[in-house]
Scaffold this active site. Sequence first.
Site, PDB file in Angstrom:
ATOM      1  N   HIS A  58      44.596  50.086  61.259  1.00 40.59           N
ATOM      2  CA  HIS A  58      44.169  51.362  60.675  1.00 40.59           C
ATOM      3  C   HIS A  58      45.349  52.335  60.600  1.00 40.59           C
ATOM      4  CE1 HIS A  58      40.772  54.622  60.635  1.00 40.59           C
ATOM      5  NE2 HIS A  58      41.802  55.000  59.898  1.00 40.59           N
ATOM      6  N   PHE A  61      49.772  55.183  55.452  1.00 36.98           N
ATOM      7  CA  PHE A  61      51.208  55.273  55.143  1.00 36.98           C
ATOM      8  C   PHE A  61      51.478  56.104  53.879  1.00 36.98           C
ATOM      9  CE2 PHE A  61      53.385  51.591  57.701  1.00 36.98           C
ATOM     10  CZ  PHE A  61      53.087  52.255  58.873  1.00 36.98           C
ATOM     11  N   HIS A 232      37.591  54.300  64.775  1.00 32.88           N
ATOM     12  CA  HIS A 232      37.835  55.371  65.758  1.00 32.88           C
ATOM     13  C   HIS A 232      36.596  55.911  66.473  1.00 32.88           C
ATOM     14  CE1 HIS A 232      36.876  57.427  62.063  1.00 32.88           C
ATOM     15  NE2 HIS A 232      38.100  57.386  61.593  1.00 32.88           N
ATOM     16  N   ASP A 303      45.075  54.710  63.670  1.00 35.69           N
ATOM     17  CA  ASP A 303      44.719  55.750  62.687  1.00 35.69           C
ATOM     18  C   ASP A 303      45.932  56.669  62.476  1.00 35.69           C
ATOM     19  OD1 ASP A 303      43.358  57.212  60.845  1.00 35.69           O
ATOM     20  OD2 ASP A 303      41.911  58.090  62.244  1.00 35.69           O
ATOM     21  N   HIS A 307      51.180  64.204  59.255  1.00 39.24           N
ATOM     22  CA  HIS A 307      51.237  65.405  58.414  1.00 39.24           C
ATOM     23  C   HIS A 307      52.475  66.188  58.825  1.00 39.24           C
ATOM     24  CE1 HIS A 307      47.188  64.883  56.794  1.00 39.24           C
ATOM     25  NE2 HIS A 307      46.781  64.593  58.013  1.00 39.24           N
TER      26      HIS A 307
HETATM   27  O1  DOR Z   1      42.228  62.970  61.074  1.00 40.98           O
HETATM   28  C1  DOR Z   1      42.195  62.180  60.150  1.00 40.98           C
HETATM   29  N1  DOR Z   1      43.227  62.066  59.305  1.00 40.98           N
HETATM   30  N2  DOR Z   1      41.124  61.423  59.982  1.00 40.98           N
HETATM   31  C2  DOR Z   1      40.964  60.675  58.881  1.00 40.98           C
HETATM   32  O2  DOR Z   1      39.960  60.037  58.752  1.00 40.98           O
HETATM   33  C3  DOR Z   1      41.977  60.661  57.816  1.00 40.98           C
HETATM   34  C4  DOR Z   1      43.277  61.010  58.361  1.00 40.98           C
HETATM   35  C5  DOR Z   1      44.308  61.308  57.310  1.00 40.98           C
HETATM   36  O3  DOR Z   1      44.405  60.542  56.341  1.00 40.98           O
HETATM   37  O4  DOR Z   1      45.042  62.281  57.463  1.00 40.98           O
HETATM   38 ZN    ZN Z   2      38.706  57.947  59.646  1.00 45.14          ZN
HETATM   39 ZN    ZN Z   3      42.010  56.944  59.229  1.00 39.25          ZN
END
Ligand code: DOR
Ligand code: ZN
Ligand code: ZN
Length: 438
Positions: A58, A61, A232, A303, A307
């Site tokens: 998960h 990228f 998650h 996950d 950012h």
């Molecule tokens: O916190 C998250 N960020 N949860 C998600 O499901 C998507 C992810 C993202 O792509 O930034």
């Molecule tokens: Zn998610």
């Molecule tokens: Zn995710």
Amino acid sequence: MKTLFKNAQVVTKKGVCVKDVLVHDRTIEKIADSIDARVNKEYDLTGKYLMPGLIDAHVHFRVPGYEKKEDWKTGSRAALAGGVTTVFDMPNTKPRTTTLNALETKRDLIRKDTLVNFGLFFGANLNNLDEIKKVHGIVGLKVYMGATTGQIIQEEDAQVEALLEKLYSDHQYIVAVHAENQTMIKRHSETYRDEHNPEIHSLIRNDAVAYAAARTAVHLAKKYDGRLHLCHMSTKKELELIAKYPDKNITCEVTPHHLFLTVADYANQENFVKVNPPLRSHKDQERLWDGLKGKAIDIIATDHAPHLRLEKERDYWDAPSGVPGIETMLPLLLNAVNEDMLQLHDVVDLVCTRPAEIYGVKGKGEIKEGYDADLVVVDMDLERRVEDSALYTKCGWSPFSGRLLRGWPIMTFVRGRLVMENGKIIESEGLHGKEVEV
Ligand code: DOR
Ligand code: ZN
Ligand code: ZN
């Protein structure tokens, strides 16, 4: 090209035993008590552990569309630094991966840049059912119940049943869900609309939000006899729910951030730990650890959702959700092994063997003759601090920075080639990861 690992403490999901391992080109050719062979390269791994490369089932990228946050050059280097040799990428890119065309475009972009092996999820919603029929080679379908980063269309609660019924009757694919109830999130957001403390994130998306969506998903998977994977999982309530379904048709994952961070971390990290689903209480976290020990949890996946700092420094309501995690997952888990919180063979099961089993990946997830030589050498005594400056992820920060961890990957091999040594990525001509076979 032949590589011989001598005296390696080989870790399987069952335990550890000292072996010699011979790699021929991309494949594990032989495992035996003692091997003597004419080889190109020999490593004496006395005192070190040899694990299968990690499969991170998960990650985000960010290609195409959000390359400012991550791309496959930076993301795959971060993976290798963390002992991860295969990643499964999510469809919330721009454009989102919900058409055959978008999938093929994404594949081409990844192939140019990736050093790690990869698998791709395809986003499913009620509007792209015809596209799903056209695609091949994906690892699974992804359904978002609850809005999150990107332009992915999530279904209204009322439509989730129609969607899962369709998916399960038309396909054999595993359906991975992001389970958060959108109606409840909207209602709770109204309640907290005048507040700006990032801690409200865990109240807006509280445990009832996750439970409601997970319960719907589980109920539908049972009703239509389909394969469901809960991404998650983060709460005691969800664990109690899945404990009722020990069958193999319903599997689940937890993330390192839910295992190693709690709501107490908002105080120092603010929106940098804003993530969906959000951080939970210490109690919930304890239950996740119990779930790992009791085998109620199938896999750990990061996950990895980077950012930029600038984005995370915005006001609560404007800061995006998500944390990076791919280069810190293995060190955090190895450190936990050193602290007797779990065992090394459990780690291999959770991040190598079970992910391969669940998604039906061929030739990976175990150290076995005939399997791909995706390997990680681990030094359980090496102590290092997580530092922003040493990270490969493009976002350049980690919610775990500052932690002193004991137990690190010191070498990573992808398909027989050494690609990371002592934290440094080793580039060479024609070095590319490959899409997994499922
Ligand atoms: O916190 C998250 N960020 N949860 C998600 O499901 C998507 C992810 C993202 O792509 O930034
Ligand atoms: Zn998610
Ligand atoms: Zn995710």
